[in-house]
Scaffold this motif. Structure first.
Motif, PDB file in Angstrom:
ATOM      1  N   PHE A   1       0.827  -1.193   0.000  1.00 45.90           N
ATOM      2  CA  PHE A   1       0.000   0.000   0.000  1.00 45.90           C
ATOM      3  C   PHE A   1       0.871   1.257   0.000  1.00 45.90           C
ATOM      4  O   PHE A   1       0.638   2.188  -0.757  1.00 45.90           O
ATOM      5  N   LYS A   2       1.905   1.224   0.841  1.00 47.13           N
ATOM      6  CA  LYS A   2       2.792   2.387   0.906  1.00 47.13           C
ATOM      7  C   LYS A   2       3.407   2.651  -0.456  1.00 47.13           C
ATOM      8  O   LYS A   2       3.480   3.788  -0.921  1.00 47.13           O
ATOM      9  N   ARG A   3       3.861   1.577  -1.074  1.00 47.09           N
ATOM     10  CA  ARG A   3       4.506   1.736  -2.364  1.00 47.09           C
ATOM     11  C   ARG A   3       3.530   2.293  -3.382  1.00 47.09           C
ATOM     12  O   ARG A   3       3.865   3.143  -4.189  1.00 47.09           O
TER      13      ARG A   3
ATOM     14  N   VAL B   1       0.882   4.095  -2.786  1.00 42.74           N
ATOM     15  CA  VAL B   1       0.581   5.502  -2.509  1.00 42.74           C
ATOM     16  C   VAL B   1       1.727   6.386  -2.966  1.00 42.74           C
ATOM     17  O   VAL B   1       1.517   7.459  -3.528  1.00 42.74           O
ATOM     18  N   GLU B   2       2.925   5.909  -2.745  1.00 41.24           N
ATOM     19  CA  GLU B   2       4.082   6.709  -3.121  1.00 41.24           C
ATOM     20  C   GLU B   2       4.055   7.029  -4.611  1.00 41.24           C
ATOM     21  O   GLU B   2       4.315   8.145  -5.031  1.00 41.24           O
TER      22      GLU B   2
ATOM     23  N   ARG C   1       0.596   9.237  -5.815  1.00 41.74           N
ATOM     24  CA  ARG C   1       0.247  10.441  -5.101  1.00 41.74           C
ATOM     25  C   ARG C   1      -0.573  11.386  -5.972  1.00 41.74           C
ATOM     26  O   ARG C   1      -1.605  11.893  -5.585  1.00 41.74           O
TER      27      ARG C   1
ATOM     28  N   ARG D   1      16.232  -3.237  -4.690  1.00 40.06           N
ATOM     29  CA  ARG D   1      16.210  -1.895  -5.256  1.00 40.06           C
ATOM     30  C   ARG D   1      17.614  -1.295  -5.262  1.00 40.06           C
ATOM     31  O   ARG D   1      18.402  -1.586  -4.384  1.00 40.06           O
TER      32      ARG D   1
ATOM     33  N   ASN E   1      13.331   9.197  -5.655  1.00 43.39           N
ATOM     34  CA  ASN E   1      14.463   8.696  -4.882  1.00 43.39           C
ATOM     35  C   ASN E   1      15.779   9.141  -5.491  1.00 43.39           C
ATOM     36  O   ASN E   1      16.714   9.500  -4.781  1.00 43.39           O
TER      37      ASN E   1
END
Ligand SMILES: Cc1cc2nc3c(=O)[nH]c(=O)nc-3n(C[C@H](O)[C@H](O)[C@H](O)COP(=O)(O)OP(=O)(O)OC[C@H]3O[C@@H](n4cnc5c(N)ncnc54)[C@H](O)[C@@H]3O)c2cc1C
Ligand SMILES: NC(=O)C1=CN([C@@H]2O[C@H](COP(=O)(O)OP(=O)(O)OC[C@H]3O[C@@H](n4cnc5c(N)ncnc54)[C@H](OP(=O)(O)O)[C@@H]3O)[C@@H](O)[C@H]2O)C=CC1
Ligand code: HEM
Ligand code: HEM
Ligand SMILES: [Ca+2]
Ligand SMILES: [Ca+2]
Ligand code: NA
Ligand code: NA
Lengths: 272, 1454
Positions: free
Chosen positions: B937-939, B941-942, B945, B1398, B1431
């Motif tokens: 989920f975090k990924r 959302v990132e 956005r 990554r 990033n």
């Protein structure tokens, strides 16, 4: 519905709060919620930082906007016995409230108890003097409408031709303060844009400007309202006194907050 | 010339008074004599419990027997004349808007209205029209308005007697008609004022003293209530009819009985009365009334009025008295005592004093009334009080009120006939009018002899002609028809249900048509395929049996030829290439299943461990041929087989398709690797919670050779596959079982070197004689090389082998034992002990390398480059440690002591330059599901956005619009009254309508392709994800359809409620549509649905939407894109209808066009741009289907097409029949002759493109559909050559620009040695390698041409564990455990290094500074998902903070 439809009867619901305020709060809450959804996508410590930043910023924006439409810049309240209406000799005991905003006054009349003389005594009447609106006409309408005496008495004090001079004083103060707040709001927008671009210093400057304009607005309001001696507002035996309301104080707080934050950013940048 | 001498009076009473034009006009306020008395002081009527129930009051105070004669001998004619005078003067009958009801709650057990004692009977009573400027505060309480103009007064053309005849035609409500007095001058006002009024009040009005312009003649509400109330007490239960000769005729009733008189309750309201057909009948009625004595002037009212008064349509009867009482409360009439006081009458203090005569004769009435009012005289209302006063004459209160009103009407009327100043009448005429009595009028009209009427028709005194036969009582009269309750919705329920059902069926109908279209297309396709097959048959094919292979429910069938061979079934396509081979080995148990229906043309061959073979034939005979030969073949192979029959559908359900099989295999591999690999604990995560049965199935599953090959991404014919397979297949059954595969993997990954080399030895000992011959050795080498690419010729290979043998000292040996073999492998690695070697790929390359050096196949330099080694950081956690592998280094085995490695490396490191840190960073893999989803989920959302932000804004606006309307209709629209009628329905339908308007308008913006293309180049792309326009389009559409359904549902509720609401309510809601004439039923549901503009267009809209949405669904779009495209253009009609839909302004003014205008203009502009773009057709030179759904298109370069690497173009494909352009990055380099694209099939368009460019099945050389080309666009990353060192970071699909850049770069560096650029690091981040395999080809090409070692490539595979596809996993194994062949990764064939995780941008950039200390500025170009570019940006910023090398970052998001 059986056979009795449609003989509906029953009270008409009214919206519980001030709609303007509700709209402003809804807009800012929506933005906040959206941001909170996005928040998990921000990594590490930045998450907390962003959280603080956005919440503060939204708070400031919401305050500037809400205060502009608020009618609680000067408030006063008195509990008294007063005559009630035309073609009736009866007196009621009631709380009379006066809230002066930037764009007009709000007068409340609440019976103690609310039910007296077989009537529900609970009034909240607004009279505005914003640009494009005619206070005198509104007052005339109120007369025609037949509002209770105390409301008319207070409203009358704010008419342009009232010897009290309250109208010119508050109207002018309101106009200029409102204008300052709009400028502050613009600065707030710009500050947000700049803070999200890599020009943090300018963002800081803008934040500073936001605060300064708010304070300037307060200055206008205070000077204009304290210049002329207030006209005594007698309701029955009691006199209604007004003092600065929550909108004033909250503007002062956020104004100072903006100035502090802005200064901090500017200083931090100098130090670097 | 027709000029008249008098001013014409208006009918509505306006301008009667010259100063106050409105006075007395229609619609003016009633003027109170006494201040209003409302419950809240403003408008709420007083009611129970303060006042008694109106029906109870009517029952108590007004009930009594009929048959008491008027004490003054007043005639019935006077009563009815009075009614007409009144109805001319006053009427508040018109109900107020919004509808408000004060209902009469019938006390339980009421003999008339509640006969079955249900206790819940309510008679509706609607409040009347009021002046909206009043009723807002206590100083200005509600005032009603008159529906009739009092100002018209008693005179003029509208006066009572004169208007009577016309009522017969246009007002059916009026009481029985009176005759028509002929011609002018009008005697009506005279009769009313000077004949009727005195007869009624027994008081003469004061002499006329001239017009008084300052007197307000307006009707007072007190008069309104009082007069009507008083008449009702005099109404008899029936009316006599007689002729001129005093014959009182009988009346024929409905049930054909004959009675003495017309019953009032049954005749009032009846338009076509059988007894009143002829003019003479009316005369008879009038004469009868003149003779009949009215009911007594007291408190008693006959039941015809009290119990059987015609009610509103819904209730046929009501209590007129109770209604009057309520009307009084509605009018805010004062109490009895207050009214008396105000009007200057002496006060009454005791109940008895109201009517002393009555209290003497019948005191109980007063007592009972007092009881109802709690003995509180001050509460007694004006009406009952006034009524109780009367005794033989109206009481003083009523008399005062009535007289006052009449005098004001007369004196304040400019047109009063006696007013000589108005020029209407001459003195003579006035006198004539004054002398006319009603009798004169009647005589003139009815043509009866004047002797048949008494001189004063309002009285009948003894001696007057024709006395009545007797005072009428209810006896002998027919009973009143009982009340009926009408349900407006009765009989509509079924139709309503059917209508809604039909509306709900729209999607089904649409679905059906879509299905038919799809079916037709499928048949067409089959026919085409059939033709293909026919031609193929004719030309080439003998020996095989033709059939169609069914591949699964969703896949297309393919034509095949089946060759039966001993032990094998081959299936070949039209060009004789083998599509599939099925092995037939003896122990197998084969099932042959035949279909038993649909022409018996299907055949299913169930072979264990293979997916099933389903063949379809055209004819049963063909199948029979096949079955025969199958039986033969099976017998020949010695297989057991069974035959079954099943129905075709069941057969297909029973078949295990390839897809099902591949799911099974996936589970198989997952379990396999979790057994063997470290990633079992660290990376594999929890195995999916498959049902254990599925796992069981997977574990018993066996892998065929083809599947094994495919899982490795190799061809089944490859030698490596062959030998590996036969080695692993211990039991030699042609399949790998779980155990077998596991065994061999264990050896590869965990076994000792001896074990490994033994394994290899066995593997390549093809003839199994325990020795490896030179030949076999060569084949072994070839098999390794095959895997990557064939770079050695046969002779070269032979040379290699020779030299290897020679070096190990086996030059004279022709065959090697295992020991020799083992020794030879060990011997050739001088630096590493054999034990550290992994098995097969390991040793050989080193050998080959040596040889290659000698053969100078690869330059010296290239073979011994300076290794860039990364320090290995042992970690406690379960990170996968992947190292940058130096060319000659292989992975340390698990048995490898780390210290030793470090020592070894450490030694090397000192002699080389600083290291490049490229170790992949992987976060600790979390087993917990929850944590995984949170992470996902975090990924998400990132990266999304912008999407979330834009959606939030969009939906916030839509929601705001909804809430605004909802707020309006729930709280602010009370004045409209619609909320009371249908609260939920209106809120829902109007709220959604606002959102729908917004959504359907702004959906157009998502399709402004030119605008989007333009905007995505601007800074706005940072805030708005323009590339997601199509997704957004779909999302809006699907939300809008939900809202539309809600909207329609809301209107269904509305329609239901409207069709059961009385007209009085509807006429308030829709003043333009309905007129409350009191006589009609409300419109029924079908009128709303099909006969109103919004209803009909709404239904049509539903139909259109049903069609659009069904055809736009993913499934049907795939079946028939054309169908989708055509139906989707109904959107034009949709918008037209939407505009019409709202144009009727039924509920509110239309708003849709306000929303629509801006987007529509933008959209039209955008379309115009598209239309004006010039189009050049370009033919495709080559089309290739690459793995992983990538299509490679190569096409002509148009004249003068100049572009830079990294730019993109937009193409449209002619064959897709659309003008739909899609952006793709050019993967060709600018120097190349042609242009090329690599297109990944991700959505409908790209998938169809892939289908279209799949090689044609017939042999004709490819005639590919042509393209439209638009572009090039984008700045790309053309600045890379301006930097000495550049880092290119490509993520996901974002690598495409780099393909071109890399090619370009290498080309430039090879052509001109003047390239400024010294080193390029290319970092490729991808989820699984599989996703972008095609890029590997390009990188390989680059690497081959990159003579100067300009490019260094690092591949980061980020979702090894999550995706877990076999190929990536094998890659992982190979990269970890096997040495590369020829410096190249065994599996990718690339020199580049593959990492798992990554990329650590910051560390990488940091080490880059050390590697290139002299470089001041490094360019970083990233392209890919926003999260990644972010990033990179952050890493650059961090590094740039230090005062060292500057990293200048340029990025683009995909
Ligand atoms: C500048 C640029 C360069 C690209 N280069 C390549 C490339 O070299 N190779 C490659 O395989 N893909 C490339 N893409 C992505 C490619 O355009 C989409 O995958 C393709 O348009 C998908 O269309 P669809 O109808 O098949 O899929 P859909 O299911 O309709 O869409 C899948 C996704 O593709 C994107 N997309 C769809 N239609 C468009 C469109 N008309 N314009 C932009 N994005 C769209 C959307 O983000 C959508 O979510 C590139 C995209 C852009 C913007
Ligand atoms: N238009 C947009 O903004 C986006 C669109 N998409 C759509 O999704 C589909 C698949 O997208 P695709 O291009 O394959 O991209 P992916 O989402 O597959 O991402 C490509 C690679 O980038 C890595 N990555 C993502 N975020 C970061 C980060 N913050 N730091 C380092 N690496 C990162 C991913 O790693 P990991 O697996 O660890 O996430 C993955 O390996 C496409 O159709 C595309 O249209 C996807 C993303 C954004
Ligand atoms: C579930 C519903 C819908 C889906 C899945 C859908 C899908 C699509 C897709 C995929 C396209 C692009 C077609 C292409 O370029 O290949 C498209 C185009 C379009 N859609 Fe929809 N759509 C839906 C509903 C609607 C609705 C309700 C409207 C309008 C009211 C609408 C209006 C349009 C328009 C105007 C276009 C552009 C057509 C053109 O370029 O000529 N769509 N739709
Ligand atoms: C049985 C089906 C439907 C009925 C009975 C119905 C009825 C109505 C009615 C009575 C109105 C108010 C119009 C006015 O105030 O004059 C309305 C407005 C509206 N309806 Fe419908 N409707 C139906 C279906 C639909 C559908 C399918 C759509 C969407 C495509 C739709 C979209 C709208 C919109 C956008 C408005 C607002 C129009 C405007 O403000 O200009 N309706 N509908
Ligand atoms: Ca086996
Ligand atoms: Ca051998
Ligand atoms: Na009239
Ligand atoms: Na009576």
């Amino acid at each position: 519905f059986g056979h009795t439809f449609p003989f509906y009867a029953g009270p008409k619901p009214t919206f519980p709060t001030d709609t303007t305020l509700a709209v402003i709060v809804a807009i800012f809450l929506t933005s906040l919620v959206t941001f909170i959804i996005i928040l998990p996508g921000i990594r590490g410590k930045m998450r907390l930082f962003w959280m603080l930043r956005v919440v503060t910023s939204l708070f400031i924006g919401a305050v500037i906007l809400a205060v502009n439409f608020s009618s609680e810049w000067s408030v006063g309240q008195v509990s008294t016995n007063t005559s009630y209406k035309a073609f009736s000799s009866q007196w009621i005991s009631a709380n009379v409230g006066l809230q002066i905003g930037l764009g007009g006054v709000n007068i409340t009349l609440t019976g103690t108890p609310v039910q007296q003389l077989n009537e529900t005594i609970d009034y909240n009447e607004e009279f505005t003097w914003r640009l494009g609106e005619n206070y005198a006409e509104e007052y005339a309408n109120a007369l025609e409408k037949g509002l209770p005496d105390p409301v008319l008495y207070l409203a009358e004090k704010f008419t342009p031709h009232s010897p009290c001079g309250l109208h010119g004083q508050y109207r002018l103060a309101g106009h200029y303060t409102s204008a300052m707040l709009w400028v502050a709001f613009l600065c707030w927008l710009l500050a947000n844009v700049m803070l999200s671009m890599p020009v943090l210093v300018y963002g800081g400057h803008m934040l500073l400007a936001t605060g300064l304009f708010q304070l300037l607005g307060l200055l206008f309001f205070s000077t204009a309202t304290s210049l002329t001696p207030p006209c005594p507002l007698r309701l029955g035996a009691a006199t209604l006194h007004t003092h600065r309301g929550p909108a004033y104080w909250i503007t002062l707080t956020t104004g100072l907050l903006c100035v502090l934050l802005g200064l901090a950013m500017v200083v931090a940048h100098r130090m670097q | 010339q027709n000029s008249i001498s008098w001013e014409v009076q208006r009918f509505d009473g306006w301008y009667n008074n010259l100063m106050e034009h409105r006075w007395g006009s229609k619609g003016s306020r009633l003027q109170r004599l006494v201040p209003a008395s409302y419950a809240d002081g403003v408008y709420q009527p007083l009611g129970e419990p303060h006042l008694p129930n109106p029906r109870a009051l009517s029952n108590t105070a007004m009930r009594g027997p009929a048959g008491l004669a008027s004490l003054q001998n007043r005639t019935v004619l006077g009563v009815f004349f009075g009614y007409h005078v009144l109805s001319d003067l006053v009427s508040v009958e018109k109900s107020g808007c919004p509808a408000e009801f004060l209902n009469i709650h019938i006390p339980p057990g009421d003999p008339v209205f509640d006969r079955d004692q249900s206790g819940d009977v309510v008679l509706p009573f609607q409040r009347s029209r009021w002046d909206p400027e009043t009723g807002q505060s206590p100083s200005n309480p509600r005032d009603l308005v008159s529906a009739a103009g009092g100002g018209v007064g008693l005179a003029g053309p509208e006066a009572a007697a004169e208007r009577i005849p016309s009522r017969r035609t246009h007002d059916s409500r009026g009481p029985s008609p009176l005759p028509d007095p002929p011609g002018r001058p009008t005697p009506g006002s005279n009769i009313a004022m000077y004949e009727w009024l005195p007869s009624f009040l027994r008081k003469m009005p004061p002499e006329y003293a001239g017009y008084r312009p300052f007197l307000d003649p307006s009707i007072s509400p007190e008069f309104l209530a009082a007069s009507e109330q008083f008449f009702s007490t005099m109404v008899p239960p029936g009316v006599y009819m007689r002729n001129a000769s005093c014959h009182f005729q009988g009346v024929i009733n409905r049930n054909s009985s004959v009675s003495r008189a017309l019953r009032v309750c049954n005749s009032y309201w009846s338009r076509e009365h059988p007894n009143l057909q002829r003019a003479e009948d009316v005369d008879a009625l009038l004469l009868g009334m003149a003779s009949q004595i009215a009911e007594r002037e007291d408190h008693v009212v006959v039941e015809d009025v009290r119990d059987f008064w015609p009610g509103p349509l819904k209730f046929s009867r009501t209590d007129h008295l109770a209604s009057c009482l309520l009307r009084g409360r509605d009018l805010g009439l004062p109490s009895y005592t207050k009214a008396r006081a105000t009007l200057g009458l002496p006060p009454v203090t005791r109940w008895q004093d109201i009517n002393p005569a009555l209290s003497r004769s019948d005191g109980t009435v007063l007592e009972a009334t007092a009881a109802l009012y709690n003995q509180d005289l001050s509460r007694l209302e004006l009406l009952p009080g006034g009524l109780l006063e009367s005794h033989g004459d109206p009481g003083p209160l009523f008399s005062t009120i009535i007289l006052d009103q009449f005098v004001r009407l007369r004196d304040g009327d400019r047109y009063w006939f006696e007013n000589s100043k108005n020029g209407l009448f001459s003195e003579r005429e006035i006198a004539e009018i004054r002398n006319t009595s009603l009798r004169d009028v009647l005589v003139a009209v009815t043509k009866v002899d004047s002797g048949a009427l008494q001189p004063s028709v309002f009285f009948w005194h003894a001696g007057d002609p024709c006395p009545q036969p007797g005072q009428l009582s209810t006896e002998g009269l027919p009973a009143c028809a009982p009340p009926i309750m009408r349900d407006y919705f009765e009989g509509s329920g079924f139709g309503f249900g059917v209508t809604i059902g039909t509306l709900c069926c729209f999607p089904l109908v649409s679905l059906l048509s879509a299905w038919i279209v799809a079916q037709l297309r499928r048949r067409n396709l089959k026919r085409l395929q059939g033709q293909d097959r026919q031609s193929i048959m004719c030309e080439k094919l003998m020996g095989g049996i033709k059939a169609m292979e069914w591949q699964g429910r969703k896949e297309p069938c393919r034509p095949v030829l089946v060759h039966l061979q001993p032990g094998q079934i081959h299936m070949v396509d039209g060009r004789l290439s083998v599509l599939r081979t099925v092995q037939l080995r003896p122990p197998q148990q084969v099932n042959l299943i035949l279909s038993s229906n649909h022409g018996r043309r299907a055949l299913l061959l169930k072979i264990p461990k293979e997916y099933d073979l389903v063949l379809l034939f055209d004819l049963e005979e063909e199948r029979q041929v096949m079955v025969e030969s199958l039986r033969g073949a099976l017998k020949e192979s010695g297989l057991n087989f069974q035959e079954w029959e099943l129905r075709e559908q069941e057969l297909m359900r029973a078949a295990v398709t390839r897809e099902q099989r591949s799911h099974l295999l996936e589970t198989f591999f997952r379990h396999l690797f979790s057994q063997v690999l470290d990633i079992d604990q660290a990376d594999a995560g929890a195995l999916p919670l498959d049902s254990s049965q599925k796992v069981q199935e997977a574990l018993t599953c066996e892998l065929s050779r083809a599947e094994f090959a495919e899982s490795l991404g190799l061809k089944p014919q490859d030698m490596f596959v062959q030998s590996m397979f036969s080695l692993a297949d211990k039991d030699g059954n042609g399949y790998l079982s779980f155990r077998e595969f596991l065994d061999i993997l264990v050896v590869f990954m965990k076994g000792s070197p001896e074990e490994k080399s033994r394994l290899m030895f066995r593997m390549y000992d093809f003839d199994g004689n325990g020795l490896i011959s030179k030949d076999e050795f060569i084949r072994m080498l070839r098999s390794f090389i095959e895997i990557s690419n064939n770079c050695l010729t046969k002779t070269q290979l032979a040379e290699v082998v020779e030299s290897m043998f020679r070096e190990s000292g086996f030059q004279d040996k022709q065959e090697l034992t295992w020991e020799d073999f083992h020794f030879m492998l060990r011997d050739h690695d001088s630096e590493l002990r054999f034990t550290q070697l992994c098995v097969k790929g390991v040793e050989v390359p080193e050998v080959i390398k040596d040889l290659c050096r000698r053969a100078s196949y690869i330059s010296q330099e290239k073979l011994c480059p300076s290794p860039r080694v990364s320090a290995r950081r042992p970690r406690k956690d379960a990170d996968i440690e992947v190292e940058l592998t130096p060319r000659r280094l292989q992975y340390p085995n698990d048995t490898d002591p780390p210290q030793e490695i470090r020592r070894r490396f450490g030694k090397k490191v000192t002699s080389f330059q600083p290291l490049l840190f490229t170790e992949a960073h992987r976060e600790k893999f979390q087993r917990s599901r929850r944590h995984q989803t949170v992470q996902q989920f975090k990924r998400f959302v990132e990266n999304y956005r912008r999407h979330i932000g834009c959606l939030a804004v969009f939906y916030a606006i839509a929601g705001g619009l909804f809430l605004e309307r909802a707020y309006y209709y729930a709280f602010a629209a009370h004045h409209k009254g619609i909320t009371d009628t249908t609260r939920v329905g209106i809120i829902l339908s109007r709220g959604t309508a606002a959102s729908i308007s917004f959504m359907f308008s702004y959906i157009l913006l998502t399709m402004c392709r030119n605008l989007i293309t333009f905007l995505r180049e601007t800074f706005l792309n940072r805030y708005v994800p323009f590339d997601a326009a199509v997704d957004f389009h779909r999302l809006i559409a699907s939300t809008a359809i939900v809202l539309t359904v809600l909207h329609s549902a809301g209107h269904v509720v509305n329609v239901y409620l409207f069709s059961i609401s009385p007209l009085s309510v509807l006429s308030c809601l829709f003043p333009g549509l309905f007129h409350d004439n009191g006589s009609e039923f409300p419109q029924q549901y079908y009128w709303w649905f099909f006969q109103t503009v919004p209803g009909l267009t709404g239904v049509m809209l539903l139909l259109i939407l049903a069609i659009m949405y069904i055809f736009a669904s993913r499934h049907f779009r795939r079946c028939s894109f054309r169908g989708f495209w055509l139906t989707h253009h109904l959107y034009i009609l949709l918008y037209v209808l939407l505009i019409i839909h709202g144009s009727f302004a039924l509920i509110q003014l239309p708003r849709f066009h306000i929303f629509f205008l801006v987007p529509a203009l933008i959209y039209v502009g955008d379309k115009l741009v598209s239309l004006s773009r010039k189009k050049v057709e370009i033919s495709v030179v080559k089309a290739e289907l690459l793995p992983s759904g990538v299509t490679h298109l190569e096409f002509q370069r148009p004249q003068g097409f100049e572009y830079k690497s990294g730019q993109w173009v937009r193409i449209a494909c002619l064959a897709l029949g659309t003008t739909e352009y899609h952006p793709f990055t050019l993967t060709s380099a600018p120097h190349e002759e042609t242009l090329s694209l690599h297109i990944r099939a991700v959505g409908p368009w790209t998938t169809r493109l892939r289908e279209i460019y799949s090689p044609p099945t017939d042999d004709s050389c490819a005639k590919y559909p042509k393209l439209y080309l638009d572009g090039p666009f984008g700045e790309g990353h053309q600045e890379w050559h301006k930097f000495e060192v550049s880092v290119l970071v490509g993520g996901g699909i974002g690598v495409t620009p780099f393909a071109s850049i890399l090619k370009d770069l290498v080309f430039k560096s090879s052509v001109s040695c003047q390239v400024f650029c010294k080193k390029i690091y290319f970092i490729w981040v991808t989820r699984t390698q599989r996703q972008f395999e095609w890029l590997a080809d390009i990188i390989r090409e680059v690497e081959e041409n990159d003579r100067q070692d300009l490019v260094s490539v690092h591949i980061y595979i980020t979702q090894l564990a999550e995706k877990f596809d076999l190929r990536t996993t094998m890659l992982y194994i190979c990269e970890r455990h096997f040495q590369k062949v020829l410096n190249r990764s065994l599996f990718t064939g690339l020199r580049s290094v593959t990492h798992f995780g990554r990329p650590p941008f910051e560390a990488f950039f940091n080490s880059l500074q050390k590697v290139h200390p002299q470089v001041r500025k490094i360019g970083v170009f990233s392209c890919g998902p926003p999260g990644m570019t972010k990033n990179v940006e952050k890493a650059c910023q961090l590094i740039n903070r230090q005062d060292r090398t500057h990293f200048s970052h340029h990025y683009e998001n995909f």
